[in-house]
Design a protein around this motif. Structure first.
Motif, PDB file in Angstrom:
ATOM      1  N   ALA A  64       6.352   3.832  -5.052  1.00 29.19           N
ATOM      2  CA  ALA A  64       6.078   4.355  -3.817  1.00 29.19           C
ATOM      3  C   ALA A  64       6.749   3.737  -2.885  1.00 29.19           C
ATOM      4  CB  ALA A  64       4.677   4.678  -3.750  1.00 29.19           C
ATOM      5  N   ASP A  65       6.665   4.380  -1.694  1.00 26.38           N
ATOM      6  CA  ASP A  65       7.132   3.694  -0.503  1.00 26.38           C
ATOM      7  C   ASP A  65       6.127   3.154   0.563  1.00 26.38           C
ATOM      8  OD1 ASP A  65       9.789   4.190  -0.690  1.00 26.38           O
ATOM      9  OD2 ASP A  65       9.419   6.140   0.205  1.00 26.38           O
ATOM     10  N   ALA A  66       4.813   3.662   0.365  1.00 28.73           N
ATOM     11  CA  ALA A  66       3.592   3.057   1.123  1.00 28.73           C
ATOM     12  C   ALA A  66       2.257   3.254   0.183  1.00 28.73           C
ATOM     13  CB  ALA A  66       3.812   3.752   2.385  1.00 28.73           C
ATOM     14  N   LEU A  67       1.219   2.604   0.783  1.00 25.82           N
ATOM     15  CA  LEU A  67      -0.104   2.937   0.034  1.00 25.82           C
ATOM     16  C   LEU A  67      -0.832   3.121   1.300  1.00 25.82           C
ATOM     17  CD1 LEU A  67      -1.652   0.869  -2.652  1.00 25.82           C
ATOM     18  CD2 LEU A  67      -2.921   1.132  -0.455  1.00 25.82           C
ATOM     19  N   PHE A  68      -1.701   4.207   1.087  1.00 25.38           N
ATOM     20  CA  PHE A  68      -2.830   4.662   2.289  1.00 25.38           C
ATOM     21  C   PHE A  68      -3.991   4.535   1.726  1.00 25.38           C
ATOM     22  CE2 PHE A  68       1.076   6.368   3.747  1.00 25.38           C
ATOM     23  CZ  PHE A  68       0.826   7.034   5.057  1.00 25.38           C
ATOM     24  N   LYS A  69      -4.788   3.866   2.782  1.00 24.47           N
ATOM     25  CA  LYS A  69      -6.387   3.586   2.272  1.00 24.47           C
ATOM     26  C   LYS A  69      -7.140   4.213   3.492  1.00 24.47           C
ATOM     27  CE  LYS A  69      -5.371  -0.745  -0.058  1.00 24.47           C
ATOM     28  NZ  LYS A  69      -5.491  -2.118  -0.049  1.00 24.47           N
ATOM     29  N   ASP A  70      -8.432   4.462   3.266  1.00 24.78           N
ATOM     30  CA  ASP A  70      -9.368   4.753   4.388  1.00 24.78           C
ATOM     31  C   ASP A  70     -10.559   3.608   4.398  1.00 24.78           C
ATOM     32  OD1 ASP A  70     -11.079   5.998   6.290  1.00 24.78           O
ATOM     33  OD2 ASP A  70     -11.971   7.493   4.933  1.00 24.78           O
ATOM     34  N   PRO A  71     -10.335   2.704   5.491  1.00 22.38           N
ATOM     35  CA  PRO A  71     -11.576   1.628   5.558  1.00 22.38           C
ATOM     36  C   PRO A  71     -12.701   2.099   6.073  1.00 22.38           C
ATOM     37  CG  PRO A  71      -9.796   1.428   7.089  1.00 22.38           C
ATOM     38  CD  PRO A  71      -9.350   2.571   6.369  1.00 22.38           C
ATOM     39  N   GLY A  72     -12.609   3.367   6.436  1.00 25.30           N
ATOM     40  CA  GLY A  72     -13.906   3.997   7.197  1.00 25.30           C
ATOM     41  C   GLY A  72     -14.184   3.415   8.650  1.00 25.30           C
ATOM     42  N   SER A  73     -13.369   3.039   9.153  1.00 23.86           N
ATOM     43  CA  SER A  73     -13.439   2.573  10.940  1.00 23.86           C
ATOM     44  C   SER A  73     -12.863   3.505  11.570  1.00 23.86           C
ATOM     45  CB  SER A  73     -12.783   1.291  10.780  1.00 23.86           C
ATOM     46  OG  SER A  73     -11.199   1.425  10.717  1.00 23.86           O
ATOM     47  N   GLY A  74     -12.297   4.828  11.484  1.00 30.07           N
ATOM     48  CA  GLY A  74     -11.783   5.530  12.426  1.00 30.07           C
ATOM     49  C   GLY A  74     -10.504   5.119  12.918  1.00 30.07           C
ATOM     50  N   PHE A 106      -0.423  11.538   6.120  1.00 29.49           N
ATOM     51  CA  PHE A 106       1.258  11.092   5.658  1.00 29.49           C
ATOM     52  C   PHE A 106       2.182  11.578   6.746  1.00 29.49           C
ATOM     53  CE2 PHE A 106      -0.243  12.151   0.894  1.00 29.49           C
ATOM     54  CZ  PHE A 106      -1.009  11.005   1.068  1.00 29.49           C
ATOM     55  N   PRO A 107       3.344  10.734   6.633  1.00 26.99           N
ATOM     56  CA  PRO A 107       4.429  11.240   7.317  1.00 26.99           C
ATOM     57  C   PRO A 107       5.186  12.520   6.892  1.00 26.99           C
ATOM     58  CG  PRO A 107       4.768   9.065   6.488  1.00 26.99           C
ATOM     59  CD  PRO A 107       3.625   9.906   5.766  1.00 26.99           C
ATOM     60  N   GLN A 108       5.681  13.337   7.784  1.00 24.04           N
ATOM     61  CA  GLN A 108       6.166  14.784   7.796  1.00 24.04           C
ATOM     62  C   GLN A 108       6.961  14.923   6.322  1.00 24.04           C
ATOM     63  OE1 GLN A 108       7.868  16.789  10.726  1.00 24.04           O
ATOM     64  NE2 GLN A 108       7.980  18.898   9.842  1.00 24.04           N
ATOM     65  N   GLY A 109       6.604  15.834   5.440  1.00 23.33           N
ATOM     66  CA  GLY A 109       7.618  15.823   4.281  1.00 23.33           C
ATOM     67  C   GLY A 109       7.193  14.960   2.952  1.00 23.33           C
ATOM     68  N   ALA A 110       6.263  13.923   3.299  1.00 21.47           N
ATOM     69  CA  ALA A 110       5.908  12.866   2.192  1.00 21.47           C
ATOM     70  C   ALA A 110       5.054  13.730   1.226  1.00 21.47           C
ATOM     71  CB  ALA A 110       5.333  11.797   2.582  1.00 21.47           C
ATOM     72  N   ARG A 111       5.349  13.145  -0.030  1.00 19.60           N
ATOM     73  CA  ARG A 111       4.434  13.476  -1.268  1.00 19.60           C
ATOM     74  C   ARG A 111       3.566  12.255  -1.766  1.00 19.60           C
ATOM     75  NH1 ARG A 111       5.185  12.884  -6.580  1.00 19.60           N
ATOM     76  NH2 ARG A 111       6.915  11.954  -7.129  1.00 19.60           N
ATOM     77  N   THR A 235      -7.449   6.470  -3.043  1.00 21.59           N
ATOM     78  CA  THR A 235      -6.286   5.777  -2.204  1.00 21.59           C
ATOM     79  C   THR A 235      -4.853   6.576  -2.709  1.00 21.59           C
ATOM     80  OG1 THR A 235      -7.087   3.532  -2.864  1.00 21.59           O
ATOM     81  CG2 THR A 235      -4.833   3.402  -2.333  1.00 21.59           C
ATOM     82  N   TRP A 236      -3.980   6.560  -1.835  1.00 19.67           N
ATOM     83  CA  TRP A 236      -2.837   7.324  -2.303  1.00 19.67           C
ATOM     84  C   TRP A 236      -1.707   6.399  -2.312  1.00 19.67           C
ATOM     85  CZ3 TRP A 236      -2.562  12.649  -3.068  1.00 19.67           C
ATOM     86  CH2 TRP A 236      -3.762  13.304  -2.643  1.00 19.67           C
ATOM     87  N   LEU A 237      -0.522   6.691  -3.103  1.00 21.74           N
ATOM     88  CA  LEU A 237       0.717   6.248  -3.355  1.00 21.74           C
ATOM     89  C   LEU A 237       1.536   7.294  -2.710  1.00 21.74           C
ATOM     90  CD1 LEU A 237       0.836   4.555  -6.823  1.00 21.74           C
ATOM     91  CD2 LEU A 237       0.018   3.523  -4.573  1.00 21.74           C
ATOM     92  N   VAL A 238       2.344   7.032  -1.661  1.00 25.00           N
ATOM     93  CA  VAL A 238       3.000   7.706  -0.889  1.00 25.00           C
ATOM     94  C   VAL A 238       4.614   7.766  -1.081  1.00 25.00           C
ATOM     95  CG1 VAL A 238       3.496   8.862   1.369  1.00 25.00           C
ATOM     96  CG2 VAL A 238       1.148   8.232   0.577  1.00 25.00           C
ATOM     97  N   LYS A 239       5.335   8.715  -1.209  1.00 23.88           N
ATOM     98  CA  LYS A 239       6.894   8.670  -1.260  1.00 23.88           C
ATOM     99  C   LYS A 239       7.338   9.434  -0.016  1.00 23.88           C
ATOM    100  CE  LYS A 239      10.672   7.678  -3.059  1.00 23.88           C
ATOM    101  NZ  LYS A 239      11.245   6.085  -3.400  1.00 23.88           N
ATOM    102  N   ALA A 240       8.052   8.785   0.864  1.00 24.33           N
ATOM    103  CA  ALA A 240       8.481   9.380   2.052  1.00 24.33           C
ATOM    104  C   ALA A 240       9.564  10.498   1.788  1.00 24.33           C
ATOM    105  CB  ALA A 240       9.096   8.423   3.027  1.00 24.33           C
ATOM    106  N   SER A 241       9.873  11.375   2.822  1.00 22.69           N
ATOM    107  CA  SER A 241      10.991  12.379   2.350  1.00 22.69           C
ATOM    108  C   SER A 241      12.280  11.856   2.603  1.00 22.69           C
ATOM    109  CB  SER A 241      10.798  13.556   3.379  1.00 22.69           C
ATOM    110  OG  SER A 241      10.674  13.072   4.635  1.00 22.69           O
ATOM    111  N   GLY A 242      12.544  10.910   3.387  1.00 23.13           N
ATOM    112  CA  GLY A 242      13.751  10.093   3.704  1.00 23.13           C
ATOM    113  C   GLY A 242      14.197   8.802   2.784  1.00 23.13           C
ATOM    114  N   ALA A 243      15.226   8.297   2.814  1.00 23.77           N
ATOM    115  CA  ALA A 243      15.603   7.193   2.126  1.00 23.77           C
ATOM    116  C   ALA A 243      15.026   5.917   2.455  1.00 23.77           C
ATOM    117  CB  ALA A 243      16.969   7.166   1.850  1.00 23.77           C
ATOM    118  N   GLN A 244      14.725   6.061   3.874  1.00 18.69           N
ATOM    119  CA  GLN A 244      14.259   4.833   4.546  1.00 18.69           C
ATOM    120  C   GLN A 244      12.804   4.536   4.366  1.00 18.69           C
ATOM    121  OE1 GLN A 244      16.290   2.769   6.150  1.00 18.69           O
ATOM    122  NE2 GLN A 244      18.101   4.258   5.619  1.00 18.69           N
TER     123      GLN A 244
END
Length: 948
Positions: A64-74, A106-111, A235-244
């Motif tokens: 994946a391109d990124a890992l998203f977590k929710d630490p619960g701090s807003g 998530f960024p637009q277009g990411a899965r 926790t989410w593993l995210v793949k961005a829509s672009g190559a960057q």
């Protein structure tokens, strides 16, 4: 003749001589190649096992391109790599607030694919075990690198699951087996074996989303079970829509929505600090890790490797020069001078050193590739890739080449000093041993030991390494004298050992370097083994046990489960190595028996033993003048004080039997004998008479203890609240107790054993907690799983806890060190024996001519090998203790500094000598070397024509 022409001729002569004496040449090449092989394999292994930043990210987030977590701090601000963050809101989110849906950040277009985990109980091939189950679509390409398939297929349906290899090994299951999730009683088929490359020892199961957690939560809600904290967090593993990938602006946008993001692109190509709000606000917090100790260790290892090559290969060059002395004499008759003779011998070192360096590097690479799976399993992680650093490998090869030249240097000088007549006639000049060298060696030994000890006391690891090397070199200089003294030990021995000792003393130039090489190898192994044994002893001291050694406890969580204790006892007695009958343990409490984790602490009763003040009761290390006291204490005095009854509870108070911090249990004489190991008729009689037995005498004064209890009843405890209405009732009373010996204060989890009638007399509540067994050995995974299955089959509600077992990994490391030193010792002794045979063939022929039995050749070779191995091992043991003791002095210095800053910190820094390892090296290895040398030596006489 030009310089280059002379060296070309010398190299040609050296090459032809090496080809003519193939056995001796192979011996020298092996001696140079072996250490080069070891250093090459260690370098490639270390570089491959050290993860790069890219490999760390792959292990964390797969492809994946990124890992998203929710630490619960807003809304928040975070650091570049996500290891630090700060909330932008002064008030934390309410616990009742709905959880953040990370997909909105998530960024637009990411899965993305989600990861959720829960602790659960599942059936195994032996019984039942607890493990973590992850809902994670491991078949998705985004999971590659985080979870890899080893065997079978990934799970795809709700009835399928994958398991790590470590889980399959401990559970007795395999691909194709079925396991049942306890609670929902839902069955799953194990379709594949997977592994987590950065942690091969993790035990876990992986299912597709929705297959496990939903039925598990539904069952827990139906049974009104309290879910553990953080159960089902996503926790989410995210793949961005672009190559960057996910950019830094997109990370900050996700932060505003409450998501913490680890982005591959941002970590590998971080933005400047001026664009990171958290860094601008808090400043950079980069810490440089010092590598002084690592550098010193590397320098020491390289120096010892070079020294070992020189010591082992040097005698081979010396023997070769003597056997080629006629050829070297012909060089002189043809107009060559001393420098040409030196060039011929040095060229031999250059030729054989170059071949040994190339062979060593190539063999090191090949063996690392072949044994890579075994190395990875031992390290507990997979290599990201086989990392080769050409400059480092060239440096290792250059070391082998240079050491080949160094090994040939001394024989070259000796050969160049011989006259042409001596070389042509084959006579050996008689040279007296140097009287200066032993004196210089003794001084160097003393100075080296002093420098190493000073380095340990002052905390300078470089001085420890340097002093150890100097001390070893000083001992090396003394070895010729030590070897010379060996000849005097054999006056009354039989023929073969007497000849072996005198041959070793007479040929010191051959024997002393081999003894020194064994000494160097054994010294390193003894040093590391001593340091590791000492560290293990220190770790054992600092370990806080939750249960006594070789004990198993059955415990219940509610009154209904108590009825199933007899069946649970039968399961333990049938499946574990229990010895004797169990001892029952009951809990005791005042007021409502509440779990303060889930209830309001103010609504529950409490009780505690009040420790008197004064000497013998108050820990001196926890008083106002503790720092001044600690500054005056030695490490041993501090250790003794920390183990005193007054200070024990300052280190830890809770354990398996903990009850509101009081550590008071209800039991009888069986508990004293089974768990406390207190076989005292007076203590048993006291319990039978209704007198409590106090294990920690610091709480007693004049044979009595003060018990303070608060009888407070919660709203849920209607039965006792109706019986005791009104405000909380506080009671403080003194009880006569039997005071046990001071050593029993360290009993884990128990401070005082109270008879049940005494507890009822003062208005306390009691309830059966469980039973304690004494076992002859710690239970295995299979035994624990069988016991848990039998208990669950009987209705459950009873749990098994065993004391921690032995440390297999440390034992394996000690075994590897012993084997390494043993192999080097055998190799060096065998080399010396081979050289002795090649150098003393004329003496053996003379023995046969005067009528010596043929078996003398075998016995003489065996005793020659035994003398060299035993002498080297004994000297190496003494040399190895120097750096080990010095390094422990560094640890002691650091521990004392921490103790004086925080008096309750332990300063215990023992020095433990591994006698088993030393015994194997000093007895078994030399005897084995002598036996192998005798068996592998031909006893049949080979006729040789007379020279001249």
């Amino acid at each position: 003749m030009s310089v280059f022409t002379g060296w070309r001729a010398a190299l040609r002569i050296a090459r032809r001589d090496a080809m003519r004496a193939k056995g001796r040449s192979a011996l020298v090449v092996a001696m140079i190649a072996l250490p080069v092989l070891g250093v090459t394999a260690a370098d490639v292994t270390y570089r491959s096992a050290t993860q790069t930043e890219t490999e760390k990210l792959t292990a964390e987030m797969g492809a994946a391109d990124a890992l998203f977590k929710d630490p619960g701090s807003g809304p928040m601000e975070q650091s570049v790599n996500g290891d630090n963050y700060g909330s932008l809101s002064d008030t934390p989110p309410s616990e009742d607030a709905p959880a953040l849906d990370l997909r909105t950040a998530f960024p637009q277009g990411a899965r993305g694919i989600s990861i959720q985990s829960v602790p659960a109980s599942v059936t195994t091939g032996y019984g039942i075990t607890d493990t973590d189950i992850f809902e994670f679509r491991v078949s998705d390409p985004l999971a590659r690198g985080k979870i890899d398939l080893v065997d079978g297929t990934f799970p795809h349906g709700p009835g399928e699951i994958a398991a790590t290899e470590s889980f399959l090994k401990s559970s007795g299951l395999h691909v194709g087996s079925r396991t049942t999730l306890r609670g929902p009683e839902q069955k799953y088929t194990i379709t594949g074996a997977v592994e987590q490359p950065d942690d091969l020892e993790v035990k876990a199961l992986y299912a597709v989303p929705g297959a496990v957690i939903a039925p598990w939560k539904a069952t827990a809600a139906h049974d009104k079970k309290v879910l553990p904290p953080n159960a089902g967090e996503t926790t989410w593993l995210v793949k961005a829509s672009g190559a960057q990938g996910v950019s830094w602006p997109e990370v900050m946008a996700a932060n505003k929505k409450g998501a913490l993001v680890v982005s591959r692109q941002v970590v590998l190509d971080p933005p400047p600090d001026s664009e990171v709000p958290l860094t601008r606000r808090l400043g950079s917090n980069t810490m440089s890790s010092g590598s002084t100790e690592l550098s010193a260790a590397l320098v020491t290892v390289v120096a010892m490797a070079v020294l070992e090559i020189v010591l082992l290969a040097g005698p081979a060059f010396a023997v070769g020069a003597r056997r080629s002395r006629r050829q070297l004499g012909l060089v002189g008759t043809c107009g060559g001078d001393r420098r040409h003779v030196r060039a011929v011998v040095l060229s031999g070192g250059l030729v054989l050193g170059g071949v040994g360096a190339v062979v060593g590097v190539a063999a090191g690479l090949l063996l690392t590739v072949v044994f890579r799976p075994m190395i990875e399993d031992q390290a507990g992680q997979r290599f990201g890739s086989l990392s080769l650093h050409p400059k480092e490998l060239l440096a290792v090869a250059a070391i082998g080449l240079v050491t080949g030249l160094l090994a040939a240097f001394a024989p070259a000088v000796v050969a160049s000093r011989q006259s042409v007549l001596e070389s042509l006639t084959g006579r050996r000049g008689v040279r007296r041993s140097s009287r200066v060298l032993p004196v210089v060696g003794s001084c160097a030994l003393a100075v080296g030991v002093a420098v190493a000890v000073y380095g340990g006391v002052s905390g300078r690891s470089t001085l420890v390494a340097g002093g150890s090397v100097v001390a070893e070199l000083g001992l090396l200089a003394c070895i010729p004298v030590i070897v010379g003294l060996l000849g005097r030990l054999g006056r009354r021995l039989p023929l073969s050992p007497r000849m072996a000792l005198r041959d070793a003393a007479r040929n010191r130039g051959r024997t002393a370097p081999a003894v020194a090489a064994i000494m160097a190898a054994v010294a390193g192994s003894v040093a590391v083994a001593t340091f590791m044994s000492s560290k293990m002893a220190e770790s054992d001291y600092e370990y806080t046990p939750m249960l006594g050694e070789k004990s198993v406890v059955l415990y219940t969580t509610d009154e209904k489960s108590v009825e199933r204790l007899p069946l649970a006892r039968a399961a333990v007695e049938q499946n574990m190595a229990a010895t004797g009958r169990p001892a029952d343990v009951s809990r005791v409490w005042a007021g409502s028996d509440c779990n303060v984790y889930y209830e309001d602490e103010d609504s529950c009763g409490s009780m505690e033993l009040v420790k008197p003040t004064g000497k013998g009761h108050t820990c001196p290390l926890n008083t106002k003048g503790a720092k001044e006291l600690a500054a005056r204490l030695t490490a041993e005095e501090h250790r003794s004080m920390m183990h005193s009854p007054a200070c024990l509870d300052e280190r830890y108070t809770m354990g398996t039997f903990g009850s509101g911090g009081s550590n008071i249990v209800v039991g009888d004489a069986a508990l004293l004998k089974t768990y406390v190991k207190l076989d005292d008729p007076a203590a048993a009689a006291a319990l039978a008479a209704g007198t409590p037995v106090l294990l920690n005498r610091a709480y007693a004064k004049d044979g009595e203890v003060t018990l303070k209890s608060v009888h407070r009843y919660s709203e849920k405890d209607k039965k006792n609240r109706a019986r005791h209405p009104g405000p909380a009732r506080r009671t403080t009373g003194r009880m006569k107790v039997y005071v046990a010996d001071a050593k029993y204060a360290e009993t884990p989890g128990i401070r005082m054993i109270m008879p049940e009638r005494s507890a009822q007399r003062i208005g306390l509540h009691t309830a059966l907690y469980g039973s304690v067994y004494s076992v002859s050995r710690p239970p295995t995974d299979a035994e624990e799983q069988r016991t848990s299955a039998a208990i669950e089959q009987a209705g459950g509600g009873v749990y098994v806890q065993a004391a921690a077992g032995s440390r297999d990994r440390e034992d394996i490391m000690m075994l590897v060190l012993t084997l390494f030193a043993g192999v080097v010792t055998l190799g060096a002794a065998a080399i010396t024996t081979g050289l002795a045979k090649a150098d003393a063939e004329a003496d053996l022929t003379t023995l046969s001519a005067v009528g010596a039995p043929l078996r003398v050749r075998r016995s003489l070779s065996g005793f020659q090998c035994l003398v060299v191995a035993l002498t080297g091992v004994l000297l190496g043991t003494g040399a190895g203790l120097v750096p080990a003791v010095a390094l422990r002095l560094i640890d002691l210095r650091n521990a004392l500094r921490e103790m004086r800053m925080s008096p309750m910190e332990s300063a215990y820094t023992p020095i433990v000598v591994p006698w088993e390892t030393i015994g194997l090296l000093a007895v078994v290895v030399p005897l084995l070397a002598g036996a192998l040398a005798a068996l592998l030596t031909r006893s049949r006489l080979t006729l040789a024509r007379r020279a001249g």
